[in-house]
Design an enzyme around this catalytic site. Structure first.
Site, PDB file in Angstrom:
ATOM      1  N   ASP A  12       0.837  -1.207   0.000  1.00 24.92           N
ATOM      2  CA  ASP A  12       0.000   0.000   0.000  1.00 24.92           C
ATOM      3  C   ASP A  12       0.870   1.255   0.000  1.00 24.92           C
ATOM      4  OD1 ASP A  12      -2.267   1.505   0.049  1.00 24.92           O
ATOM      5  OD2 ASP A  12      -2.838   1.016   2.104  1.00 24.92           O
ATOM      6  N   ARG A  54       0.262   7.680  -2.561  1.00 22.47           N
ATOM      7  CA  ARG A  54       0.830   8.738  -1.703  1.00 22.47           C
ATOM      8  C   ARG A  54       2.298   8.994  -2.043  1.00 22.47           C
ATOM      9  NH1 ARG A  54      -1.179   5.993   3.519  1.00 22.47           N
ATOM     10  NH2 ARG A  54      -1.814   4.481   1.940  1.00 22.47           N
ATOM     11  N   TRP A  55       2.996   7.949  -2.402  1.00 20.18           N
ATOM     12  CA  TRP A  55       4.410   8.090  -2.798  1.00 20.18           C
ATOM     13  C   TRP A  55       4.488   9.015  -4.018  1.00 20.18           C
ATOM     14  CZ3 TRP A  55       7.316   7.215  -7.163  1.00 20.18           C
ATOM     15  CH2 TRP A  55       8.697   7.113  -6.997  1.00 20.18           C
ATOM     16  N   HIS A  91       2.684   3.310  -8.938  1.00 22.24           N
ATOM     17  CA  HIS A  91       2.456   1.887  -9.206  1.00 22.24           C
ATOM     18  C   HIS A  91       3.654   1.293  -9.960  1.00 22.24           C
ATOM     19  CE1 HIS A  91      -1.474   2.248  -7.569  1.00 22.24           C
ATOM     20  NE2 HIS A  91      -1.979   2.951  -8.570  1.00 22.24           N
ATOM     21  N   SER A 151      -7.451  -5.664  -5.742  1.00 24.34           N
ATOM     22  CA  SER A 151      -8.573  -6.231  -4.986  1.00 24.34           C
ATOM     23  C   SER A 151      -9.870  -6.083  -5.779  1.00 24.34           C
ATOM     24  CB  SER A 151      -8.715  -5.507  -3.639  1.00 24.34           C
ATOM     25  OG  SER A 151      -9.317  -4.246  -3.840  1.00 24.34           O
ATOM     26  N   LEU A 170      10.702 -20.449  -4.819  1.00 28.19           N
ATOM     27  CA  LEU A 170       9.649 -19.594  -4.247  1.00 28.19           C
ATOM     28  C   LEU A 170       8.356 -19.662  -5.062  1.00 28.19           C
ATOM     29  CD1 LEU A 170       9.069 -17.047  -2.275  1.00 28.19           C
ATOM     30  CD2 LEU A 170       9.551 -15.700  -4.309  1.00 28.19           C
TER      31      LEU A 170
HETATM   32  C1  FPP Z   1      -2.102   0.304  -3.185  1.00 27.78           C
HETATM   33  O1  FPP Z   1      -1.583   1.598  -3.236  1.00 27.78           O
HETATM   34  C2  FPP Z   1      -1.593  -0.453  -4.290  1.00 27.78           C
HETATM   35  C3  FPP Z   1      -2.344  -1.020  -5.260  1.00 27.78           C
HETATM   36  C4  FPP Z   1      -3.813  -0.939  -5.315  1.00 27.78           C
HETATM   37  C5  FPP Z   1      -1.711  -1.728  -6.346  1.00 27.78           C
HETATM   38  C6  FPP Z   1      -0.553  -2.562  -5.958  1.00 27.78           C
HETATM   39  C7  FPP Z   1       0.237  -2.812  -7.149  1.00 27.78           C
HETATM   40  C8  FPP Z   1       1.598  -2.780  -7.189  1.00 27.78           C
HETATM   41  C9  FPP Z   1       2.459  -2.582  -6.031  1.00 27.78           C
HETATM   42  C10 FPP Z   1       2.295  -3.031  -8.436  1.00 27.78           C
HETATM   43  C11 FPP Z   1       1.823  -4.335  -8.958  1.00 27.78           C
HETATM   44  C12 FPP Z   1       2.850  -5.062  -9.525  1.00 27.78           C
HETATM   45  C13 FPP Z   1       2.650  -6.223 -10.132  1.00 27.78           C
HETATM   46  C14 FPP Z   1       3.822  -6.959 -10.553  1.00 27.78           C
HETATM   47  C15 FPP Z   1       1.325  -6.794 -10.402  1.00 27.78           C
HETATM   48  P1  FPP Z   1      -2.600   2.798  -3.385  1.00 27.78           P
HETATM   49  O2  FPP Z   1      -2.721   3.123  -4.822  1.00 27.78           O
HETATM   50  O3  FPP Z   1      -3.887   2.452  -2.713  1.00 27.78           O
HETATM   51  O4  FPP Z   1      -1.824   3.917  -2.623  1.00 27.78           O
HETATM   52  P2  FPP Z   1      -2.475   5.092  -1.758  1.00 27.78           P
HETATM   53  O5  FPP Z   1      -3.235   4.423  -0.640  1.00 27.78           O
HETATM   54  O6  FPP Z   1      -1.281   5.832  -1.274  1.00 27.78           O
HETATM   55  O7  FPP Z   1      -3.348   5.892  -2.679  1.00 27.78           O
END
Ligand code: FPP
Length: 257
Positions: free
Chosen positions: A34, A38-39, A51, A79, A145
């Site tokens: 997560d 924000r990053w 992302h 999700s 893995l």
């Molecule tokens: C949550 O951060 C992250 C996600 C909904 C997506 C996660 C996906 C990745 C880390 C990359 C996926 C990589 C592969 C290889 C499938 P957010 O967008 O909710 O962040 P925020 O809460 O700061 O807005």
């Protein structure tokens, strides 16, 4: 006199890979990645940039987990609730598994990583599904893995589908109600055949499970950090494992220590 007896404060020494390797490893680590948005926001970049950076961290942590001899790494990549995001972001998130699995497939094959997926694959765009199927097929013989991506995954939907299937099997006479045990329920879940996670990591300071592996996490050790996923390093991963190794897992019983 009293002052002399007082212990000097121990310095915070970062945990090392060697130290962590001296203790029992978690067999299955699950991560709620997560904080990508924000990053990006902190850097005045589009959310997609967060992302993208998150995907690089997936590569780094996958290699490291494999190096440490962890057997299963489950990553919550998308999700069932993430469809609510703007279409442009959903489209980008659907391109990432394809990009990751295409770019890094030779590396995953060479490193003996076995790709698996949980979630409702039928609702994914064709290009995403094809890339996932290809990676699953080409790594199916690997014995290192298990890299388990949760894509279009939601735990309540998973449990609902399992309950429906159990009810159908009872109706058809394949199962008796007395056969419904905890292991049987586990075997109807998408994680069938995978041991439950020993350690769950969630980044970005949110302290919740967000519909991730609710059944499977019943006895899992939880570790939360404020670090945003794109900033997550091997050192943070070691800290999470070291914290896990310090825990006294009683599974409802009494301490063996
Ligand atoms: C949550 O951060 C992250 C996600 C909904 C997506 C996660 C996906 C990745 C880390 C990359 C996926 C990589 C592969 C290889 C499938 P957010 O967008 O909710 O962040 P925020 O809460 O700061 O807005």
């Amino acid at each position: 006199m009293f002052n002399k007896m007082r212990k000097t404060k121990e310095k915070d020494v970062p945990v090392t890979k060697e130290e962590v390797l001296r203790h029992p490893m978690p067999n299955h680590v699950a991560i709620i990645m997560d904080g990508n948005g924000r990053w990006a926001k902190k850097r005045a970049l589009p959310r997609a940039a967060g992302h993208y950076e998150g995907m690089q961290v997936v590569r780094k942590i996958t290699r490291f987990a494999n190096e440490l001899g962890i057997q299963i790494l489950s990553l919550y990549a998308f999700s069932t609730e993430n469809w609510k995001r703007p279409k442009s972001e959903v489209d980008y998130l659907m391109k990432l598994p394809e990009q990751f699995l295409t770019t890094f497939l030779p590396e995953l094959v060479a490193e003996n990583v076995k790709v698996q997926v949980i979630g409702h694959a039928e609702a994914l765009p064709d290009h995403t599904r094809r890339a996932v199927e290809k990676a699953v097929k080409e790594t199916s013989g690997n014995t290192g893995l298990v890299l388990n991506f949760a894509l279009n995954y939601g735990s309540r939907a998973e449990i609902t589908a399992a309950v429906k299937q159990i009810a159908k099997d009872v109706e058809r006479g394949m199962l008796a109600p007395e056969d419904i045990t905890e292991p049987l329920i586990s075997s109807y879940l998408m994680t069938s055949g995978l041991a439950d996670p020993d350690l769950l990591i969630r980044t970005s300071g949110e302290i919740r499970l967000s519909n991730f592996m609710l059944w499977q996490l019943a006895y899992t050790e939880l570790w939360f950090t404020d670090v945003l996923w794109p900033d997550f390093t091997e050192q943070h991963f070691l800290e999470a494992i070291a914290a896990y190794q310090r825990r006294d897992r009683r599974f409802g019983g009494v301490s063996a220590r």
